[in-house]
Scaffold this active site. Structure first.
Site, PDB file in Angstrom:
ATOM      1  N   CYS A 149      13.585 -43.037  55.634  1.00  0.00           N
ATOM      2  CA  CYS A 149      14.709 -42.132  55.880  1.00  0.00           C
ATOM      3  C   CYS A 149      15.967 -42.586  55.139  1.00  0.00           C
ATOM      4  O   CYS A 149      16.690 -41.765  54.553  1.00  0.00           O
ATOM      5  CB  CYS A 149      14.969 -41.995  57.376  1.00  0.00           C
ATOM      6  N   ASN A 150      16.228 -43.889  55.123  1.00  0.00           N
ATOM      7  CA  ASN A 150      17.368 -44.393  54.357  1.00  0.00           C
ATOM      8  C   ASN A 150      17.163 -44.162  52.869  1.00  0.00           C
ATOM      9  O   ASN A 150      18.100 -43.797  52.145  1.00  0.00           O
ATOM     10  CB  ASN A 150      17.552 -45.896  54.604  1.00  0.00           C
TER      11      ASN A 150
END
Length: 341
Positions: A149-150
């Site tokens: 996600c990052n």
């Protein structure tokens, strides 16, 4: 024709988000749910917000009949996904939300995850799941590796800038803040409400694992080795990621590069020059908002990227990829407006 779906690891946050989204998907039907620790339970018991849905009971992976399953989502821990995906029948397509197949070099995987790659035979056919950059490959793939996600938050902002050469590839600083759901649902002392509320702190100071994805994708697009400075911070909120990215380049050219790259992308929103996005404006959605602001120093700019870590950063992205793999419209089941306030 409705596609039959299995969700492996349905008792975690990303599994629950997959169920929430697929429940209103016009062309997908949830045919099987796996959650070994919760096997035999109804998902509505594990996640009461899903009680209204008519869903299969949670099973162990070994109990699932994959004979008529079209695609499986792997919402599994990093240490188990490779073996589970390897055990799927050959006719079942898979979108793996874990880190199992994200890194193309098995030696790099071992370096960052501390264990040998357990499914090297499948790694070569796995496609990195950053949809806006690998759409054609994803459409033909049997296995897609969902991004971190990052990593999605930073890559979506930086890759167009490296591609067009509008920033200095040797001067990229990513300061990123993420909600606590990114750590998963397993009990952790550091994730207790009393530990994280009313505070804000950096973590993984010696190197977050998503750094490997940044370096892999940045270097590929730039055509040379690229490293960056990346410091993640924990936000005392459930959902959302905001990346603040400091770069050397002209703000106008940077903004133009983002507008050009994402002009026809349904989930990418480039804000007017000078505006910065907020996590509250993408919450619960598959949208990513990008912003560019001039730095007070000449020739430097600040780029912002905001998305929902459980949706565009994980489960929503997974469904976007699955739509392509199954020959469906890419946006099906995903055009939900963000939740606000």
């Amino acid at each position: 024709m409705t596609k039959r779906i299995a969700i492996l690891g349905a008792s975690g946050y990303t599994g629950a988000e997959l169920v929430r989204l697929i429940a209103t998907h016009p062309s997908m039907e949830i045919a099987a749910l796996a959650g070994d620790r919760k096997a035999g339970e109804a998902l509505g018991t594990v996640f009461p917000h899903l009680r209204h849905l008519d869903l299969p009971v949670l099973q162990k992976f070994e109990e699932i009949d994959f004979g008529n399953i079209d695609l499986a989502f792997g919402a599994l821990p990093h240490g188990t996904s490779q073996e589970i995906i390897s055990a799927l029948p050959g006719h079942v397509k898979a979108v793996d939300l874990s880190a199992g197949f994200r890194l193309r070099d098995p030696a790099v995987y071992e370096q960052w995850y501390g264990a040998p790659h357990a499914a090297m035979a499948l790694q070569d056919e796995a496609v990195y799941g950053l949809t806006e950059w690998y759409r054609d490959e994803i459409r033909e793939a049997r296995i897609v590796a969902g991004t971190g996600c990052n990593a999605a938050t930073g890559n979506l902002a930086v890759l167009p800038l490296l591609k067009d050469g509008v920033i200095d590839a040797d001067e990229i600083i990513i300061s990123l803040a993420t909600g606590v759901s990114g750590a998963g649902r397993s009990p952790k002392e550091g994730m207790l409400h009393a530990e994280v509320s009313e505070g804000f702190h950096a973590y993984a100071l010696t190197g977050h694992r998503h750094m490997a994805e940044f370096e892999q994708e940045f270097s590929k697009v730039a055509g040379k080795p690229v490293t960056c400075t990346f410091v993640p911070h924990l936000l005392p909120q459930n959902r959302g990621i905001l990346a603040t990215i400091y770069v050397k380049g002209e703000a106008e050219a940077i903004h133009a590069a983002l507008e050009k790259a994402y002009a026809d992308e349904p989930f990418m929103v480039v804000l007017p020059l000078g505006e910065a996005p907020s996590t509250r404006h993408v919450r619960g959605s598959n949208f990513c908002h990008l912003g560019v602001v001039k730095d007070r120093r000449e020739g430097r700019a600040i780029v912002f990227s905001a998305l929902d870590n459980l949706n565009k950063g994980s489960s929503g992205q997974a469904i976007q990829n699955a739509n392509l793999m199954l020959g469906l419209e890419e946006t099906e089941g995903l055009m939900l407006a963000p939740m606000f306030p």
